[in-house]
Structure formats: structure tokens, C-alpha cells
Design an enzyme around this catalytic site. Sequence first.
Site: not given
Lengths: 546, 251, 301
Positions: A53, A301, A337, A490, A514, A517, A520
Site C-alpha cells: 500500500s 497488488r 486502510t 503482469c 508470482c 497481485c 491476471c
Amino acid sequence: MTQIEREEMEFDVVVVGGGPAGLSAAIRLKQLMPDAGVCLIEKGSEIGAHIVSGAVIEPRTLDELLPNWRDLDAPLRTQVTEERMLFLTETRSFAVPYLDRVMPQMANHGNYIVSLGEVCRWLGEQAEALGVEIYPGFSGAELFIENDHVAGVITGDMGIERNGEHGPNFTPGMILRAKQTILTEGARGSLTGHAMKRFGLRKGVEPQTYGLGVKEVWEIPAEKHRPGLVQHSFGWPLDDHTYGGAWLYHFGENLVSFGFVTGLDYANTYLSPFEEMQRTKLHPAFREHFEGGKRLIYGARALSEGGFQSIPRLTFPGGVLAGDSAGFLNVPKIKGTHTAMKSGMIAAEAVAEALEKDRKEAASMTARVQQSWLWSELRDVRNIRPAFAKWGMKLGALYAGIDSMILRGRAPWTLHHPHADNETLRPASVCTKIDYPKPDGKITFDRVSSVFLSSTNHEENQPVHLKLRNESVWQTVNHDVFDSPESRYCPAGVYEQEQTGENAWQLRINAQNCVHCKTCDIKDPTQNIDWCTPEGGGGPNYPVGM
Amino acid sequence: MTMKVLVPVKRVVDYNVKVRVAADGSGVETQGVKMSMNPFDEIAVEEAVRLREKGAAKEVVVVTVGAQAAQDVLRTAMAMGADRAILVRTDDTLEPRAVANVLKAIATREEAGLICMGKQAIDDDMNATGQILAAKLGWPQGTFASAVTVADGRIEVAREIDGGTEVVSLTLPAVVTADLRLNEPRYASLPNIMKARKKPLETVEIDSLGVDTASRLTVVSVAEPAERKEGVKVNSAAELVEKLKTEAKVI
Amino acid sequence: MTALVLVEVENGAVRQASRSAVAAASRFGAVDAIVFGDGAQAAAALPGVTRVLSVPGLVNDLAEPAADLLAARAKDYSHILAAASATGKNILPRLAGLLDVQPIPDVVEIKDADTFVRPIYAGNALATVRSSDSIKVLTVRGSNFDPVAAEGGSATVETIEAPASEKSVFVKVELSASDRPELESARVVISGGKGLKDAANFKLLEPIADKLNAAIGASRAAVDSGFAPNEMQVGQTGKIVAPELYIAVGLSGAIQHLAGMKDSRVIVAINTDPEAPIFKVADYGIVGDLFEVLPTLEKAL
């Protein structure tokens, strides 16, 4: 399939996902019901390991959840001191004047720049001190369904070999029984997806839309560091039809958080969110911050951007959704948040009531949300993100100003999200290729060296957790029509298209890279990529600072 | 069999974490990074648990020397099957010699019949504590073990040596240090992690042991290794072989 | 000051790593050598060695009697060294335990008689440490010290009786003579990548590996493509190697791979793509088709 014998353990409540929403829910529950058995599982190797974040956070919810947080050594250390919103052209930047009036959501006075991963680790300690049992390294693989209601979750099996057979260390997942299950998996959670499907939670609401945030943490020379500086930008390098922008925060000990969010409703198949982030660093308004610095951490993310219109039904028999699993992010504020935490608290309150009254469904959550500030906050900004999608960045910004300044969020209309993000991509034949600069190894970097800084790892021998549901669709749709968009969207270099012969291509899936996130899973044009939860403990290992 | 196996374990920066030298050169940044049990120690725990499962030992006791937070690796070891744990509490960073002094005291108190430990910790890469401990106890040592068999009051240890394997037979009690190929440690399963929370964990203040824990080494500085410089391109295999022989002197 | 070096002799010749240890020891003053088993003559021929303590009766490098013997002699020395080999790492820390000193393993640089540089965190950091022990016990990394010549010296030889070993008994040794050395301990590693195109082509590495007594490794891409088994993977998620010589064939040098081999002393890269990142870390590079280069390399060796 052979029946696997699973051990069981019974709790009052199981929370899936150790982000701000899940941890707030767990804490609130123990405050309301100190004797309740509350278990929280987290697929990351520790709490915070999968948290990405910005983050500037509003302490409002923390004040409600743990009013004495200032005495508990909470890692909210850098207050916002200086802020600006820049509109970028390729070479110049213009600060939006009267920011606090034009974009009142952006006013950050009293807010803190934090490492959200660090805040979550701290919340985890608070939760454990209250008696929450936290088990990192364990993923929720399936909902445990009994008599058509959710009765807990089944954690992932471990020690399955690449070929799907049980290896010598095979350890079956466990059934965590619960009267109520709180799903707080973040955007596009797997179990959340199962629950939505099974219980029709998205019926009557608009599709969820998403953004992809790609982030780096830098350490810069002390003389350049201005703790408390917040800088956002929109405009270049994206075209007017693509939603997104950059953030840059100075915080902590000479640290800079830099990142770029690209709306995943983008249309140009040649767009690469990773590369947009990289090249933004070269803009004069950003570049100076990085010169002489060192990149420490990288991560990415997806986040929910649908807002108010896209919030699904929040409860189902045996469980509730909260946080970004439900989509409580406030897009114009660029904050999720405080809303995630608030929704987690409300979820806990509704669940506590259901436990007390022995009800299967914590149905009061919906009304509780609607009566809280969370609802009005999201309702007031509901038209801003869709306006950008409808009219482009410049007119969208103009609309945002009018909506906020004049209508004050009370417009009598509601703009819609007409498409899911997988439907917006245009065929390669009508798209313009984007000429991204080569990485210079000092300020800009390639994917592989970036993934290295996410400390990502997956147990080598496990089955590939990313699969094509239909192999041939990749060739006929992804390759032939869209020229393999997954190799660009990606941010971890998982997907590479490989030529195997004349006019023959195949998709290589480097699943080990990977970073979880979920892009995909969101953006694949035919939803042909199946994102299964890999073995617990796998994925990135973001340190404090992220 | 009544043998008690003592397994010393260490909490280290997780092997997935890219370590970073602190800007002031005082050490490596360990604040806020993920910590785990030293991987070689996991192998040692696994071996000890297997010995108990085979009936060659009756109890597996894990011990660590460190701060309060180090008890998480003890819990992990107990989730893997260790029966109980001892935390020797200190906020100081101890060298292998000092750790060996502590472990000697614990091994003596516990009347351990076998000490099984990782060959080295992946933080300081010392590869010394087991050997020092064996010397101080006057016990034989089987370092870099790739296989162990306990029979007739002795332990046979296959050892990884340069270019092969050596087998030694040791009287018990003995110290064995685990190498990578000894076994593949099991997962700490969720049910076992839950059960491990209820296993006994004893905390011993380091001062109560009355052993010498002084440091003999002073860390002058810690630096990042120099980056490799780009080398030269050669035109042929013959030229390459020539350079490897005369310039690099490596073949 | 006099230093004592544990010298390893193999098939009548002093191991190169031990010759490096002698070179390192000569920085402190006079050098004595100690040899277990046969081979005192080879050690006596090392330039810079003045005296060889020969222990012919101690044939199998058992740590217990070896450390006892060294401890009994230690008071005569300021520094006791060995190569950072399996033997050195077995015996010297035990000696340090007997002497109650803190050993200093894997020394890569000697700053002065008390101050040493050694890698920590798998070579991701270098620590400079100063020892306050009166006798310094160290193992040194061969690749960081130019070895002394194998001949040219003429040391005296003193034969010592081997102490008995009751607690530890040698059973057997199995040297992988015909087999390849282990990846992690091999002096030379040759690794293949996706450029080899299929599993059958991995065999092209074998004749060269045979000539160099090298272990064979693979990149993750090659393993993922099924060209090579997983245990051959060199890299961040595979095996970390630091041989004297690393030959990278047809692999681009993804950062995961580099993380597993960047500490090799000499790196050779063979790749068709002159822009491949592997060339950034290679000491010697050949830009060319590996299917042409490999056979000529084999002949040239």
C-alpha cells in the site's frame, strides 16, 4: 479422488487474511467477546508479508478501534507536512491550485505516511495480546460448506508435488470450523470469489473494477529527505483515456514510497503498468527524488476501484465480507486502510451479535454499514472514478471538482461502471504500441531484478498455481487477438510468450515469480487464467518499509 | 532407549530475505525483516524427531539462546515434533564460543545423550558451534552429517567431505551437525502448531547459568561486497582456455 | 610470530587450497606445517615452510585426535590456519574449543595480525572483525589468496606420534571418483540454460565437465523447461555455488541465477546474445553459438 482425512479444530470465528480489515475485525471481536475463540489465517509467511500500500492513512478508525494507540508504540511516525497534486505533461508539471477545495478528499492534514506492512504487524501484536490465534503461512484453500452454509474454511494442503501427487512430506490441510467466517482477503480474494458465486452476492450490483498498484521503496540521501512530503500526479505518461497516476511519499528514516496505480479498465493492450511506473520516475517532477538513492523493495497488488456502486451483498449464511474483499476503498481519497479497518470493525460487531443471538447470518452488517460514516463517505465520492472512465482524465478531473465543490457529493445521479475490466481491452490491431525506455539500472529497472526485491519464493516442487483453463484459447484469443497482454500487465514477469516454431507460440508461466497481485485473474480477456492459492507461506516476503 | 536428544536452534533472517548492509556499516539490517529457524537447524530437529519416532531416543529437547522473540522458532521446532523447549534469554548477540559455553551447561543439566544441530547458521556462517561444543564437552563429533544410525551405544555418521562421503562411528554421547542432504524436514502442520502452543517452554536467564559469554571478536565494520566488474570478450575457445590457464590460473 | 598451517595432501600433492593457506600464513611470520597421514615430503617442499610436523599415524583426519594434537602444540604459535575445506572446518573449530578461543572461519582478507575480513549472509556482506584471542584459529578461502608454489622449499620434518582415538573411529570413505563432484563443493561448475534447447543437448556439457572434473548445473528456465532435473538448479531458489571456475552456457543470467553463482572466482559466459546480462558479471565471454563453441572448447582443453 481419494478422500483425505483432515484434522478439525473448532472456533467461534475464523478470519481469512491478516490485512488491516481482518486484524481490525479480530481485535474488535475480542473486545466485544473476550471469551470467543478467534482464529486468523494469513497466506503470507508472516503478517505483513503480502501487504502493499502507499500508504497515507487516516487515523480515524484507529482512534475508534484502539483509542490509546499513541501509547502502544503504533508505527504511525511520519505526519503529512506538505502535499501537492501534479498534472504532468511529458516534460512539465502543474500543481492543482487550492487542492483542499478542488479535491477535498485529498486533504491530508492529520494523516500519517506509514508502511502498512508495519502497521499490520503491529495490529497483529495487538490482536495476539487480546488472545486472537494468528497462523501465518496458511492459506484458505476452500470454504468448508455444511448444510448449504459456510461452516469454516479448509487450509491448503502442503507437500503436493508438481505432478499433483502427494510427496513424502504431504501434510493435508485442516478444517477450521467456525460459527462465522470473516473473509478479508483483499481485492479479488479467492474464497471471496467462491462465496460470491455460491451465494450470488454480486446480484444486482455493478461489476467490480480494479487498479494495479506497482510500488517501490527507496532509501535516499538524508539531505534530500523531506519527511511528510506527499506528491501525487495524474496525466503523463498515461493517455487521457487511461485512469491512473503516481504517488511519492517521504517517510521514516530516509525512505521514499513511490508507486503507480493504473486502472485495469485500460484499453490499449500494449500498455504495461510496470513500465508506466518505471518511466514516471524519469519525469523531472520525480527524478530528482531518486538520484543518489537506492531501491530497496518492490511489490505490486491489485486494488478495488468500483466503490459504492460495486459493493456486493456483505453477508451470507455463516460469514461476512469486509475490507477490499468487499471493495471498500475510497478511490478519490486514494485510501482504503481506514475504510477497510472500519468495515472489519463493523463486521465484528455484526458477527458478535449473530453469535450472541445464535443466528446463521450476521445480516445486521448491511444496516450497520449503511448507518456508519463509511457509507456516506463512499456514497459522496461514488461518481468520481466512473467520471474518469466516462469522460477521460481531464474532463473527469473537472467533473470531480464540480461534484466535490459544488454538489458536495450529493449529485442526484449515479454514474455507472458499464464493464468489467476484462472486457475493456481492445485488439492489438487497433492499438498503438508504446515505446517504453530501456531500463537504465539506476532509476529504472526491468521486471526480473524488481521481483528479486520482493523476496518472492514458492516451494519449488508444488503444482503450478496459475493455469490456463483452456490452453487453446490462449493461442486464439490472447495471442492472436491481443498479442499476449499478460506478458505486459503482469508486474512480476510470470507470463512470457515464446515462439516454438513458425506461427506457433506458447505461453510460459513462471509461477514462481508470482507476487500475488491478482491482476491476471482480473484482466485476462476471457477469464481463462485460473489463480489457485499456492502453498501457504509462498509469494512475496515484503519487509517492514513496504 | 532412554536417550535424550538436545537440539540447539537459532533464529535468523529468513533465507528468502535479501539482506542489506546498514548505511552506517555497523552490520546487516535486521529490523523488521522476516525471521525464521535456521534451515540447517530444521534438518537437525527433523533428524532428532525421526530418531525418537524410530525408538532410538525418548525425548527431543530444543534450546535456543536469544531474545524473547526467539521463542517462535522453539514453537516451530515443537510443532515439528520436539517435546519441550528451553529459551536461554539474553539480549546480546553471542559468538559461537559463548553459545557453546551456554549449551554445555544446558547439555550437562539435561544429561543429553546426543546433541543434534545445524552445521552452520545462515547469518554469521560460522560453522563452529557444534565443534566447539563437542570439544568443551569432551565428546566426539560427527560434522556435516548426511546420514546417521544409532545402534549399540554408538552413532554412525556419514559425513559430507570434499569429493565424497566418509563414515565415522562415535561413542555416545556425541555431537552431530546436520548438512543439507540429511533429510527433508516435514512441514509444521497447522494442527501441530496449535498443539505446540501447549508444549512446555522453559525460560532460563542466561546469567543464572554462570558461564563465560564474553565476545572475543569485535566487528570493525560490515560492508557490501564489491560488484563484479564486466570482463572481456574473447574470440575463440582456444583463446579462452589460454586465458584461463595463464591469466586466471584456474585450470 | 610463527603460524602453523594444517596442510592437506592428496595423492602425494598438497591441495591448492592448502597452498593458499600457507601463503596467507606467511603474512604473520615463519610458517610451520602439520600433515596428517603421508605427505610430509610434499609439504616440506612448499616455499616458506620452515618445519613440517608429520603425523603419519593419523591417516583419516579424525577431528578428535587431530584437535588434541594441535592443542598440545598450540602454545608455540600466534596463528593456526587451515584451508576452509571440509577437513579444515571439521578440525579447527574443535581446536578452538579446546583452546577456548573464537575461531574465524572463511577468511578472505587479512588486514593485520588481529584483523580479518570474512563473508557473512552467504557472501551478501563482508564483516571485518578484530580478534582479542592470544592464539588466532582461522580457516581461509583458497580463492582469495594466491597459492605458494608446490615446490622450491626445503623444510625440516619432525615426526610425531598419533594420539589414540577411542571415541571416534573411522569406518570408511566413499569418494565419488567417477561420478561428478557435488554442485556446492565442486571446484568447477558448468551450467546450461534454455539456449541448450532440449534435454538431450545437456549431454554436450558432459565431455567438458569430465575434463575439468566439473559439476553440472542448470538455470531455472532450463529446469522449468524440463531440460534438467531440479537438483541441478543453480540460483536463488536452487543451489548457491561459489566455485573457482563457473562456465555459463546458453543462459542469459537472470538475477535469480546470478544470485546463486556471483561469488564464483572466475566466470565464463558463452551466449549468442551480446546483450545478455550474464556478460555483465563474466570475466571472460564468448559471443557465439554454443553448439559451435562447445566442441572447440572441449578440444582446446
